[in-house]
Design a protein around this motif. Structure first.
Motif: not given
Ligand SMILES: NC(=O)c1ccc[n+]([C@@H]2O[C@H](COP(=O)([O-])OP(=O)(O)OC[C@H]3O[C@@H](n4cnc5c(N)ncnc54)[C@H](O)[C@@H]3O)[C@@H](O)[C@H]2O)c1
Length: 267
Positions: A81, A83, A85, A88, A157, A160, A199
């Motif tokens: 993912v 995200l 958050t 991830t 950000d 990820y 995505m």
């Protein structure tokens, strides 16, 4: 590496994230070549498992055994993912590591075992050093707490790229250990640039969004790619002819790595 060069010996594969995007394209390519693929995803796949949780990770090996027995020829960890958050962290790093470690005993039963993970071009981008360090030592609770902290500070950000840096490093480190190399198992990662999947759909939906993304990930060779471009590379990395390539992070990024890092990466 084309469909036309389909191998003649059918193999068995486990592909996570098989329900969408790169994972779906990889499963489809392998099946089109006559291989048996067990797809894993949150829902609607051969095996439904939430790889962000202990329960989902813990059930994986038994579910695979039930589906195809004790031998797996290829494991391809694609689920992820993007995200800002801590989810991830759980999926991209700990879910991928758990997949590879859980299925290692089944790979060892294959005459030509291979494994690959989908990292990202973003492994080369700015990340959070503290989060990467916590991932390196495998401390999930602390890594999740750090990611939650980053998200609260408006720095989500960085999560990820941190997970992708760490999983790329994990591959390089583990590939040459007795567990993998001395067991005859090539272990590599692919680092895609921008791929046209659900995505990235929201990011590419407007000309402004696309321009902004292309600034960050410049792809002089043909621009954003279809997921089939990544599937072809994953299929080769995990096929029997790949007997000597291991510990590599193969950037399939239209040249983004060469643009950003330039030629001097061998010091
Ligand atoms: N699309 C890109 O531009 C791009 C670029 C670099 C790397 N990647 C990486 O490629 C991989 C695949 O991404 P994609 O673009 O195909 O995205 P996608 O959203 O189309 O597919 C991701 C799949 O992973 C599954 N998944 C998510 N969380 C899961 C969980 N907890 N348990 C099990 N399955 C879960 C989703 O359900 C989905 O089917 C990811 O690891 C992503 O980080 C994508």
């Amino acid at each position: 590496m084309s469909t036309a060069s389909a191998c003649t010996t059918p193999r068995t594969y486990v592909v996570t994230g098989a329900g969408s995007g790169i994972g779906a394209a990889t499963a489809a390519l392998l099946r089109s070549r006559g291989h048996r693929v067990v797809g894993v995803d949150l829902r609607g796949s051969d095996i439904d498992a939430d790889l962000s949780t202990d329960a989902g990770r813990g059930s994986l090996a038994d579910a695979v055994r039930e589906a195809i027995g004790d031998t797996v020829d290829g494991v391809i960890a694609v689920a992820g993912v993007a995200l800002p958050t801590s989810l991830t962290v759980r999926v991209n790093y700990f879910g991928a590591v758990a997949t590879l470690e859980a299925l290692l005993p089944l790979l060892r039963n294959s005459p030509a075992p291979r494994a690959a993970v989908v990292a990202s071009f973003s492994a080369l981008q700015q990340n959070d050093a503290q989060l990467v360090d916590l991932l390196r030592v495998g401390d999930e609770d602390a890594a999740v707490a750090r990611a939650d902290g980053l998200a609260a500070e408006g720095l989500g950000d960085l999560i990820y790229p941190s997970t992708k840096r760490a999983i790329a490093e994990w591959v390089r480190e583990r590939a040459v250990t007795p567990e993998w190399a001395a067991s005859g198992i090539p272990l590599n990662a692919v680092g895609p640039g921008i791929i046209l999947t659900p995505m990235t759909e929201p990011l590419l939906a407007t000309p402004e969004g696309r321009d902004a993304l292309m600034q960050v990930v410049p792809m002089p060779l043909a621009g954003p790619a279809r997921p089939e471009a990544i599937a072809e590379v994953l299929a080769w990395l995990t096929d029997a002819p790949n007997a000597h390539m291991t510990g590599q992070v193969v950037f399939v990024d239209g040249g983004a790595d060469a643009v950003i890092r330039g030629p001097r990466v061998f010091d």
